[in-house]
Write a protein that holds these residues in place. Structure first.
Motif, PDB file in Angstrom:
ATOM      1  N   GLU A 135       0.720  -1.084  -0.025  1.00  0.00           N
ATOM      2  CA  GLU A 135       0.233  -0.119  -0.188  1.00  0.00           C
ATOM      3  C   GLU A 135       0.817   1.400  -0.126  1.00  0.00           C
ATOM      4  OE1 GLU A 135      -2.246  -3.191   2.031  1.00  0.00           O
ATOM      5  OE2 GLU A 135      -0.226  -2.361   2.016  1.00  0.00           O
ATOM      6  N   SER A 136       2.170   1.079   0.745  1.00  0.00           N
ATOM      7  CA  SER A 136       3.039   2.469   0.796  1.00  0.00           C
ATOM      8  C   SER A 136       3.744   2.371  -0.590  1.00  0.00           C
ATOM      9  CB  SER A 136       3.658   2.115   2.022  1.00  0.00           C
ATOM     10  OG  SER A 136       4.555   1.425   1.993  1.00  0.00           O
ATOM     11  N   ARG A 137       3.909   1.275  -1.500  1.00  0.00           N
ATOM     12  CA  ARG A 137       4.678   1.473  -2.707  1.00  0.00           C
ATOM     13  C   ARG A 137       3.910   1.386  -3.778  1.00  0.00           C
ATOM     14  NH1 ARG A 137      10.142   1.188  -2.323  1.00  0.00           N
ATOM     15  NH2 ARG A 137      10.964   0.432  -0.315  1.00  0.00           N
ATOM     16  N   SER A 138       2.762   1.262  -3.906  1.00  0.00           N
ATOM     17  CA  SER A 138       1.775   1.362  -5.078  1.00  0.00           C
ATOM     18  C   SER A 138       1.878   2.893  -5.440  1.00  0.00           C
ATOM     19  CB  SER A 138       0.425   0.658  -4.664  1.00  0.00           C
ATOM     20  OG  SER A 138       0.680  -0.552  -4.280  1.00  0.00           O
ATOM     21  N   PRO A 139       1.564   2.996  -6.825  1.00  0.00           N
ATOM     22  CA  PRO A 139       1.170   4.208  -7.540  1.00  0.00           C
ATOM     23  C   PRO A 139      -0.092   4.934  -6.929  1.00  0.00           C
ATOM     24  CG  PRO A 139       2.068   2.860  -9.159  1.00  0.00           C
ATOM     25  CD  PRO A 139       1.637   1.797  -7.854  1.00  0.00           C
ATOM     26  N   VAL A 140      -0.295   6.099  -6.862  1.00  0.00           N
ATOM     27  CA  VAL A 140      -1.344   6.679  -6.146  1.00  0.00           C
ATOM     28  C   VAL A 140      -1.986   7.767  -7.199  1.00  0.00           C
ATOM     29  CG1 VAL A 140      -2.348   8.013  -4.242  1.00  0.00           C
ATOM     30  CG2 VAL A 140      -0.608   6.493  -3.858  1.00  0.00           C
ATOM     31  N   ARG A 141      -3.181   7.936  -7.417  1.00  0.00           N
ATOM     32  CA  ARG A 141      -3.845   8.672  -8.402  1.00  0.00           C
ATOM     33  C   ARG A 141      -4.509   9.991  -7.796  1.00  0.00           C
ATOM     34  NH1 ARG A 141      -8.078   5.718 -12.280  1.00  0.00           N
ATOM     35  NH2 ARG A 141      -7.920   8.010 -13.067  1.00  0.00           N
TER      36      ARG A 141
END
Length: 246
Positions: free
Chosen positions: A160-166
């Motif tokens: 969750e902390s390393r995934s791309p965020v929109r």
């Protein structure tokens, strides 16, 4: 001037082991008492999770010439005057001969909720520093050189902390470096800019998985926001102040 970095890498591993271990112990204690909080809150209401990093800072202060400084850790003596508010509670203060040598914040961010908490941490970090430096300008601490002001964040290394965020910004575009950036990357950008804008002497973001309770694994995001940069900057400041005030 040779700086003593007090074997900081080993102590950082021990600090993250204690961090994750204390969270598990606090959660288990609440379960056994029948008063468990919901979700991740159970792991933080026991407090003192960042004590290993406080111990590291204390070792640096003592090893670089200020062994006799007042090092405050108790809540009752951790407030400094503010400019936009009466006082601000810090995590660690170093005072010597009546001068503020260092003020440090030590924070952590554990999932699964990263979105709102990231924004809250960002606003808090910026506001805290702006308040302190305005108070400093108005001589709230008397006439003295600028203190070391540090901010250190430990973030859980997780999908969750390393995934791309929109992001949604319907009126104006966000800066390109934020587009698709994970929360860990955003913390790295935040820390770099906190230093570039001279809001903090040094700001660090460290990442560690829950498995570090056993392994002690801890990593940096970039050289500018690394633990080595943080401890080297702190040690240098302490040594310089020790020489000035001796």
């Amino acid at each position: 001037m040779a700086l003593d970095l007090v074997d900081y890498e080993r102590k950082a591993c021990e600090a993250v082991q204690a961090f994750w271990g204390n969270r598990v112990a606090a959660r288990q204690k609440q379960i056994e008492s029948g008063k468990a909080d919901q979700g991740e809150r159970a792991g933080v209401t026991g407090g003192k999770n960042m004590d290993g990093f406080i111990a590291l800072v204390l070792d640096i202060v003592r090893a670089n010439g200020l062994a006799h400084a007042e090092i405050h850790q108790s809540r009752a003596v951790l407030t400094l005057p503010g400019y936009f508010r009466p006082t601000k509670l810090w995590d660690l203060l170093v005072i010597f001969k009546g001068e503020l040598i260092a003020a440090i914040e030590l924070k952590s961010h554990v999932g699964p909720s990263f979105g709102n908490n990231f924004n809250n941490r960002t606003e808090e970090a910026i506001g805290t520093a702006h308040d302190l430096w305005t108070a400093y300008r108005e001589e709230a601490f008397g006439k003295q050189p600028r203190p070391f002001v540090g901010w250190l964040m430990l973030v859980e290394d997780a999908p969750e902390s390393r995934s791309p965020v929109r992001d949604s910004s319907p009126h104006f575009p966000v800066f390109p470096e934020f587009k698709g950036a994970s929360y860990l990357k955003r913390y790295d950008i935040l820390c770099q800019r906190l230093v570039q804008e001279q809001l903090y002497t040094t700001a660090a973001v460290l990442t560690s998985p829950r498995s570090a309770a056993e392994t002690g694994e801890v990593s940096d995001m970039s050289s500018m926001t690394s633990l080595k940069t943080f401890v080297t900057s702190l040690a240098g400041h302490i040594a310089a102040e020790a020489a000035r005030l001796s």
